[in-house]
Design an enzyme around this catalytic site. Structure first.
Site, PDB file in Angstrom:
ATOM      1  N   GLU A  65       0.845  -1.187   0.000  1.00 52.96           N
ATOM      2  CA  GLU A  65       0.000   0.000   0.000  1.00 52.96           C
ATOM      3  C   GLU A  65       0.884   1.241   0.000  1.00 52.96           C
ATOM      4  O   GLU A  65       1.801   1.351   0.805  1.00 52.96           O
ATOM      5  CB  GLU A  65      -0.924  -0.016   1.228  1.00 52.96           C
ATOM      6  CG  GLU A  65      -1.698   1.264   1.466  1.00 52.96           C
ATOM      7  CD  GLU A  65      -2.822   1.478   0.446  1.00 52.96           C
ATOM      8  OE1 GLU A  65      -2.898   0.699  -0.525  1.00 52.96           O
ATOM      9  OE2 GLU A  65      -3.601   2.426   0.623  1.00 52.96           O
TER      10      GLU A  65
ATOM     11  N   ASP B 182       1.214  -0.869   6.475  1.00 50.18           N
ATOM     12  CA  ASP B 182       1.636  -0.268   7.742  1.00 50.18           C
ATOM     13  C   ASP B 182       0.906  -0.897   8.918  1.00 50.18           C
ATOM     14  O   ASP B 182      -0.184  -1.441   8.769  1.00 50.18           O
ATOM     15  CB  ASP B 182       1.345   1.235   7.725  1.00 50.18           C
ATOM     16  CG  ASP B 182       2.278   1.969   6.780  1.00 50.18           C
ATOM     17  OD1 ASP B 182       3.379   1.443   6.531  1.00 50.18           O
ATOM     18  OD2 ASP B 182       1.896   3.051   6.291  1.00 50.18           O
TER      19      ASP B 182
END
Ligand code: 0RA
Length: 657
Positions: free
Chosen positions: A449, A522
């Site tokens: 991402e 993350d």
């Protein structure tokens, strides 16, 4: 989300490695006993799956399962589970109590044998233990072996008997410590931190989930869970459902905010000799299917013969009903499995002697005789139900017909499109940085991402075997989408193209271009979102990917701790504290807020280098949990979402949905 710890392949017990020294004091039987429990302590993973959080919670299930068996045998109505300070767990039932008389063979009280000999449970069970499940078929002796201490109190024959053990060894002989009119078994144990090195802390929600499930599967059985670890904040719930698996279906619909298209939840049962089957079915106005299946109260996440029988019969019921009442018009195709399962919530529960659990994680029922039992029951009883409840039948049938027509229209539109869609050509997505090796067995793809993290990953990778696909574009609400919408989505299309397998009914695992599909995001709320989306997408449209164990979650570090020229990485707060202590005094601590903060070399070192990285392999349970979370977060209903956020507020700083 809880993920399976990466496991070593199960090994056979190594006879040669076991101690062969014979202590004069012991007879042959006792040596056998010692060897058995020693083997459990040497290779705990073989008996409880892992020594991580999953294995820890498994201890509780093993003990509770025995009490549930006693309930199944008809002698126990209530089970009380408590989490006590210091993560001690107690389980009390009001069954007959484990027998205490001297067992001829071993010369010891039966209860002592049960707790010190592997697999002893069944020996004393007789008829009551016919349908006993248990993930690995092991029992309380395993829990005893893996407990720092273990205490049992049996109420039986007018007395209370007590015995204590330490790490599986007898500490006190069985003794009478009081009198009582009642009967039952009370077990208290503390998981051994020498075995469960990662954590010995129980998660209330994980236990509640499992106990609730057991209560649903055994209608009328009352199970209480109480958390007393914080005396100022005692938490307690009672699970008892007279409606059994019907209540289960209702619970799933409510907690996910689904709107049923008919009032009654269908419920069919059958018994044949020592086998029985039970299903509960309801349809909602959404597009997804939720099927939970169980064999002997054990969840079969990978389905198997009972689910197969269910699906086959369901498709036949719809098509035969449609034919019989002329509901299929000219141009309508036969309804497919996908059509008749759109908007379905179902629970399937079968009981049988000698259940065979197959597959890597033993999550698949293998007994072939069950397929026919379930399919015949479902076909006969659902057909009758449809004929007796025509308005419900019409509503459900028309829903499946809508699904079929929508799918057919989408297919035609695709066929008519002049250019082959990107998906059907062998084109690869533009942003994919592919690897040079083309053998899928050697290769991995990182789905990343964010563009900056994608950039670091591209630079840091081993380009021979590692491909990088940065994700971009708008997230799709797969909750409200049929296959055709998913195909057109700009966030998911590149993933489908890169993997090469197609989706849904067209999915073909032999076309998979990488045998490791790694999600790298993350460790924050946004990262959790993207993980949940991708797992839900894989679960719904590429399920075999997960069943084959090809999906992984990358584990980037949270901290870098440096002193002078030396530096180490920490992957949790506990690890950080440990490392700081080891380095002693003043060191520099850097907290990584995101993957983007790491330079390519750091990302490679900590997260991507196959020789040093840790990755979590995604299980079907993880994917199902993601699917559930996704439903709650993306659904129409405000209430389930509010409840979810409220419950998880302590973990979530700012959730923007
Ligand atoms: C075998 C025989 C009998 C009871 C049990 C097992 C038993 C085991 C467990 C484990 C947890 N709770 C339990 N409750 C009962 C009794 C046989 C008899 O009384 O005739």
């Amino acid at each position: 989300m809880e993920y399976e710890e990466k496991r070593q392949p199960a090994e056979e017990p190594d006879e040669e490695q076991m101690d062969t020294a014979v202590d004069e004091e012991y007879g042959a039987d006792q040596i056998q006993v010692l060897k058995g429990l020693e083997a459990v302590r040497k290779r705990p993973g073989m008996y409880i799956g892992s020594t991580g959080p999953r294995g820890l919670h498994h201890l509780v299930y093993e003990i509770v399962d025995n009490s549930v068996d006693e309930a199944l045998a008809g002698y126990c109505t209530h089970i009380e589970v408590e989490i006590l300070p210091d993560n001690v767990v107690s389980v009390r039932d009001n069954g007959r109590g484990i027998p205490v008389d001297i067992n001829e063979e071993e010369g010891l009280p039966a209860v002592t044998v049960v707790l010190t000999v592997l697999h002893a449970g069944g020996k004393f069970g007789g008829s009551g233990y016919k349908v006993s499940g248990g993930l690995h078929g092991v029992g309380s002796s395993v829990v005893n072996a893996l407990s720092e201490w273990f205490e049992i109190e049996v109420s039986r024959q007018g007395h209370i008997y007590r015995q204590r053990f330490a790490r599986g060894d007898v500490e006190t002989d069985l003794e009478i410590v009081g009198d009582t009119e009642g009967t039952g078994t009370f077990i208290k144990f503390k998981a051994d931190p020498e075995i469960f090195t990662e954590t010995t802390e129980y998660d209330y929600d994980v236990l509640a989930r499992r106990l609730r499930e057991q209560a649903f599967l055994n209608a009328g059985l009352s199970i209480t869970l109480t958390d007393r670890r914080d005396e100022n904040d005692v938490q307690s719930e009672n699970f008892c459902y007279e409606g059994g698996i019907r209540s289960f279906v209702d619970y799933i619909n409510t907690s996910r905010g689904l709107t049923p298209v008919h009032d009654d939840i269908m419920h069919f049962t059958t018994v044949q000799g020592d086998k029985s089957a039970e299903v509960a079915i309801s349809y909602n106005d959404g597009y997804n299917e939720i099927i939970l299946s169980f064999a002997n109260d054990v969840r079969t996440v990978d389905g198997g013969t009972h689910e197969q029988g269910f699906k086959t019969a369901l498709t036949r019921v719809f098509n035969d009903y449609g034919k019989k009442f002329n509901l299929l018009k000219d141009g309508d195709k036969k309804l497919s499995g996908e059509d008749v399962r759109e908007g379905l919530t179902a629970v399937i529960s079968v009981k049988l002697t000698e259940a065979q659990f197959e597959g890597q994680t033993k999550g698949k029922l293998g007994n072939t005789e069950i397929t026919g039992l379930v399919s015949k029951m479902l076909y006969d009883k659902m057909m009758t139900y449809f004929e007796e409840n025509p308005s419900v039948a019409k509503a459900i049938f028309n829903k499946a017909l809508d699904a079929s027509r929508a799918r057919e229209a989408a297919r035609k539109a695709r066929d008519n499109a002049r250019r082959k869609s990107a998906l059907e050509s062998n084109a690869l997505p533009g942003k994919l940085a592919d690897c040079t090796d083309k053998n899928p067995e050697n290769t991995e793809i990182y789905i990343v991402e964010g563009d900056s993290a994608g950039g670091s990953a591209k630079e840091g990778r081993d380009r021979n075997i590692q491909a990088i696909l940065p994700l971009w574009g708008k997230m799709l609400n797969v909750e409200k989408a049929r296959v055709d919408k998913v195909i057109g989505n700009d966030k998911l299309t590149p993933v489908i193209m890169a993997l090469g397998t197609g989706i849904g009914d067209d999915f073909d695992i032999t076309k998979l271009r990488y045998h490791k599909v790694v999600i790298m995001a993350d460790a924050d709320v946004d990262g959790a979102h993207i993980r949940t989306l991708l797992l839900t997408f894989f679960f719904r449209y590429m399920r075999p990917l997960i069943e084959h164990g090809y999906v992984y979650i990358a584990q980037p570090p949270l901290y870098k701790i440096s002193k002078g020229k030396k530096h180490v990485y920490a992957f949790s707060d506990e690890e950080r504290d440990r490392e700081i202590e080891e380095m002693g005094g003043s060191c520099d601590i850097q907290r990584y807020k995101g993957l983007g903060e790491m330079d390519p070399q750091q990302l490679w070192e900590t997260t991507m280098d196959p020789n040093y990285r840790t990755m979590l392999r995604v299980t079907m349970e993880d994917a199902m949990e993601a699917d559930e979370t996704f439903s709650i977060l993306m659904g129409d209903k405000v209430e389930p979402r509010r409840l979810f956020i409220e419950k998880n507020a302590k973990y979530v700083e700012n959730l923007d949905i």
